[in-house]
Design a protein around this motif. Structure first.
Motif, PDB file in Angstrom:
ATOM      1  N   PHE A  47     -58.165 -26.483 -25.549  1.00 41.62           N
ATOM      2  CA  PHE A  47     -56.641 -26.788 -25.487  1.00 41.62           C
ATOM      3  C   PHE A  47     -56.296 -27.954 -25.186  1.00 41.62           C
ATOM      4  O   PHE A  47     -54.924 -28.271 -25.455  1.00 41.62           O
ATOM      5  N   GLY A  48     -57.196 -28.938 -24.505  1.00 40.20           N
ATOM      6  CA  GLY A  48     -56.700 -30.307 -24.445  1.00 40.20           C
ATOM      7  C   GLY A  48     -56.681 -31.040 -25.497  1.00 40.20           C
ATOM      8  O   GLY A  48     -55.980 -32.108 -25.562  1.00 40.20           O
ATOM      9  N   LEU A  49     -57.479 -30.745 -26.560  1.00 43.59           N
ATOM     10  CA  LEU A  49     -57.811 -31.785 -27.654  1.00 43.59           C
ATOM     11  C   LEU A  49     -57.124 -31.234 -28.981  1.00 43.59           C
ATOM     12  O   LEU A  49     -56.875 -31.941 -29.856  1.00 43.59           O
ATOM     13  N   HIS A  50     -56.485 -29.746 -28.904  1.00 45.53           N
ATOM     14  CA  HIS A  50     -55.890 -29.368 -30.190  1.00 45.53           C
ATOM     15  C   HIS A  50     -54.428 -28.624 -29.604  1.00 45.53           C
ATOM     16  O   HIS A  50     -54.390 -28.161 -28.785  1.00 45.53           O
ATOM     17  N   SER A  51     -53.453 -29.163 -30.623  1.00 46.79           N
ATOM     18  CA  SER A  51     -52.171 -28.753 -30.301  1.00 46.79           C
ATOM     19  C   SER A  51     -51.799 -27.090 -30.684  1.00 46.79           C
ATOM     20  O   SER A  51     -52.821 -26.760 -31.234  1.00 46.79           O
ATOM     21  N   PRO A  52     -51.026 -26.668 -29.897  1.00 44.07           N
ATOM     22  CA  PRO A  52     -50.642 -25.193 -30.155  1.00 44.07           C
ATOM     23  C   PRO A  52     -50.035 -25.238 -31.653  1.00 44.07           C
ATOM     24  O   PRO A  52     -49.705 -24.004 -32.017  1.00 44.07           O
ATOM     25  N   ASN A  53     -49.875 -26.014 -32.436  1.00 45.42           N
ATOM     26  CA  ASN A  53     -49.409 -26.092 -33.828  1.00 45.42           C
ATOM     27  C   ASN A  53     -50.689 -25.643 -34.755  1.00 45.42           C
ATOM     28  O   ASN A  53     -50.725 -25.076 -35.830  1.00 45.42           O
ATOM     29  N   GLU A  54     -51.999 -26.182 -34.449  1.00 46.30           N
ATOM     30  CA  GLU A  54     -53.236 -25.991 -34.881  1.00 46.30           C
ATOM     31  C   GLU A  54     -54.164 -24.867 -34.208  1.00 46.30           C
ATOM     32  O   GLU A  54     -55.044 -24.663 -35.030  1.00 46.30           O
ATOM     33  N   LEU A  55     -53.826 -24.704 -33.043  1.00 43.70           N
ATOM     34  CA  LEU A  55     -54.680 -23.485 -32.484  1.00 43.70           C
ATOM     35  C   LEU A  55     -54.018 -22.686 -31.619  1.00 43.70           C
ATOM     36  O   LEU A  55     -53.270 -23.074 -30.612  1.00 43.70           O
ATOM     37  N   VAL A  56     -54.042 -21.484 -31.635  1.00 45.39           N
ATOM     38  CA  VAL A  56     -53.431 -20.548 -30.820  1.00 45.39           C
ATOM     39  C   VAL A  56     -54.637 -19.603 -30.201  1.00 45.39           C
ATOM     40  O   VAL A  56     -55.641 -19.680 -30.641  1.00 45.39           O
ATOM     41  N   ALA A  57     -54.182 -18.800 -29.248  1.00 39.80           N
ATOM     42  CA  ALA A  57     -55.189 -18.183 -28.447  1.00 39.80           C
ATOM     43  C   ALA A  57     -54.859 -16.533 -28.005  1.00 39.80           C
ATOM     44  O   ALA A  57     -53.727 -16.605 -27.738  1.00 39.80           O
ATOM     45  N   ILE A  58     -55.750 -15.876 -28.086  1.00 42.89           N
ATOM     46  CA  ILE A  58     -55.514 -14.337 -27.341  1.00 42.89           C
ATOM     47  C   ILE A  58     -56.705 -14.117 -26.563  1.00 42.89           C
ATOM     48  O   ILE A  58     -57.662 -14.689 -26.943  1.00 42.89           O
ATOM     49  N   ALA A  59     -56.483 -12.904 -25.793  1.00 41.29           N
ATOM     50  CA  ALA A  59     -57.872 -12.501 -24.958  1.00 41.29           C
ATOM     51  C   ALA A  59     -57.848 -11.091 -25.032  1.00 41.29           C
ATOM     52  O   ALA A  59     -56.749 -10.474 -24.730  1.00 41.29           O
ATOM     53  N   LEU A  60     -59.043 -10.710 -25.127  1.00 43.90           N
ATOM     54  CA  LEU A  60     -59.475  -9.043 -24.987  1.00 43.90           C
ATOM     55  C   LEU A  60     -60.521  -8.867 -23.676  1.00 43.90           C
ATOM     56  O   LEU A  60     -61.559  -9.418 -23.836  1.00 43.90           O
ATOM     57  N   VAL A  95     -65.634 -32.764 -20.038  1.00 39.09           N
ATOM     58  CA  VAL A  95     -64.521 -32.022 -19.664  1.00 39.09           C
ATOM     59  C   VAL A  95     -63.552 -32.621 -18.738  1.00 39.09           C
ATOM     60  O   VAL A  95     -62.129 -32.268 -18.891  1.00 39.09           O
ATOM     61  N   ALA A  96     -64.050 -33.211 -17.715  1.00 42.88           N
ATOM     62  CA  ALA A  96     -63.309 -33.970 -16.621  1.00 42.88           C
ATOM     63  C   ALA A  96     -62.441 -34.648 -17.245  1.00 42.88           C
ATOM     64  O   ALA A  96     -61.095 -34.874 -16.819  1.00 42.88           O
ATOM     65  N   VAL A  97     -62.789 -35.625 -18.190  1.00 41.81           N
ATOM     66  CA  VAL A  97     -61.918 -36.571 -19.009  1.00 41.81           C
ATOM     67  C   VAL A  97     -60.763 -35.905 -19.749  1.00 41.81           C
ATOM     68  O   VAL A  97     -59.628 -36.410 -19.638  1.00 41.81           O
ATOM     69  N   VAL A  98     -61.199 -34.882 -20.478  1.00 44.53           N
ATOM     70  CA  VAL A  98     -60.136 -33.984 -21.212  1.00 44.53           C
ATOM     71  C   VAL A  98     -59.164 -33.428 -20.229  1.00 44.53           C
ATOM     72  O   VAL A  98     -57.904 -33.370 -20.500  1.00 44.53           O
TER      73      VAL A  98
END
Length: 299
Positions: free
Chosen positions: A119-132, A17-20
């Motif tokens: 989120f550090g390894l996947h771009s917002p074109n391939e991964l989006v997020a929401i929270a409940l 995690v620290a590296v990412v």
């Protein structure tokens, strides 16, 4: 000589995690490098633990072998059967939802550790997020609104990615149901127990096979972050997460104890005893890692 090499390779497959985090903060070359065609797309490290070694000592079955040397080989095999300090790798494509259990502070740190990887390894074109979530947890997740993954043009929820009330939660859940329905072409496929010889911990030994067997459907992946007391219909949410993994909708679910995690969480990390003494469980693989060092990120 082989053990340090194996440890190095396995840690490179799912970086610490620290590296990412460092790579993301300085816009380094690792940032957003995971793509849907890669074998480790949407894979994370749950922590670091002792696990079966990929390095094997072969035992020759010969009737002429001296028992003394047979015993020495057996002792050598037992000695190198496991290896410590390697990541517990899990894939959202395989399990759909990963659970995080523990006190609020520890669970929040562990959750952020998983999110940094995704989120550090996947771009917002391939991964989006929401929270409940609920109001008490909202401050722990406030940083999400600054991420491009919550405001990406590829996200159908970019106008309201975060919910901490019953009204916004119901609207977001309805949107998720509609998305899953639009993407679904058939009933969800059961996530059965994995073969003893093939699970995410072994993906790095045959990356071609892992990539070919990936279930990612090709649309933008949606990550749903849920806290246990989010004011939404739990049954509807569980059904969305159960069906969602087949159509690119995955989840991270947080609860105070493992028993409060829904069954849809087919892998989990328990940080009730602290991050350094975590416990990782992989239901599909049927393997427990009772002493797992979990890498968290403070708020």
């Amino acid at each position: 000589r082989e053990r340090p090499r194996e440890r190095e390779i396995r840690n490179a497959e799912v970086p610490p995690v620290a590296v990412v985090f460092d790579e993301a903060m300085r816009l380094g070359p690792m940032l957003w490098t995971r793509r849907p065609e890669h074998w480790n797309f949407l894979s994370v490290r749950l922590g670091t633990a002792e696990a079966p070694s990929r390095t094997t000592v072969k035992r020759t079955e010969s009737p002429e072998a001296l028992q003394e040397f047979v015993d020495r080989v057996d002792r050598l095999r037992d000695r190198y059967r496991t290896i410590d300090g390697v990541p517990v790798l899990e894939s959202l494509q395989s399990v759909g939802v990963i659970g995080v259990a523990g006190g609020e502070r520890e669970a929040a740190d562990a959750l952020r550790g998983l999110c940094v990887q995704l989120f550090g390894l996947h771009s917002p074109n391939e991964l989006v997020a929401i929270a409940l979530t609920e109001p008490r947890w909202a401050t722990q997740l406030e940083w999400l609104k600054w991420l491009p993954h919550t405001s990406s043009e590829r996200s159908p929820f970019r106008e309201m990615p975060l919910s901490d009330s019953a009204s916004t939660g119901a609207a977001l859940l309805s949107g998720l149901e509609e998305l899953v329905m639009q993407r679904s072409k058939a009933a969800s496929s059961p996530r059965l127990p994995l073969d003893d010889e093939w699970d995410p911990m072994r993906y790095g030994t045959d990356v071609r096979r892992a990539a070919e067997e990936a279930t990612f459907p090709g649309q933008t992946a949606v990550l749903v972050i849920v806290t246990a007391d989010a004011p939404v219909d739990r049954a509807r949410l569980t059904q969305v997460l159960e069906r969602g993994a087949d159509v690119g909708v995955y989840g991270l679910f947080v609860a105070p104890v493992v028993e409060a995690l829904p069954a849809v969480c087919r892998s989990f990390i328990d940080v009730s005893r602290g991050l350094d003494h975590g416990h990782a469980g992989t239901v599909r693989s049927g393997v427990d890692y009772p002493e797992t060092a979990v890498e968290g990120v403070s708020n």
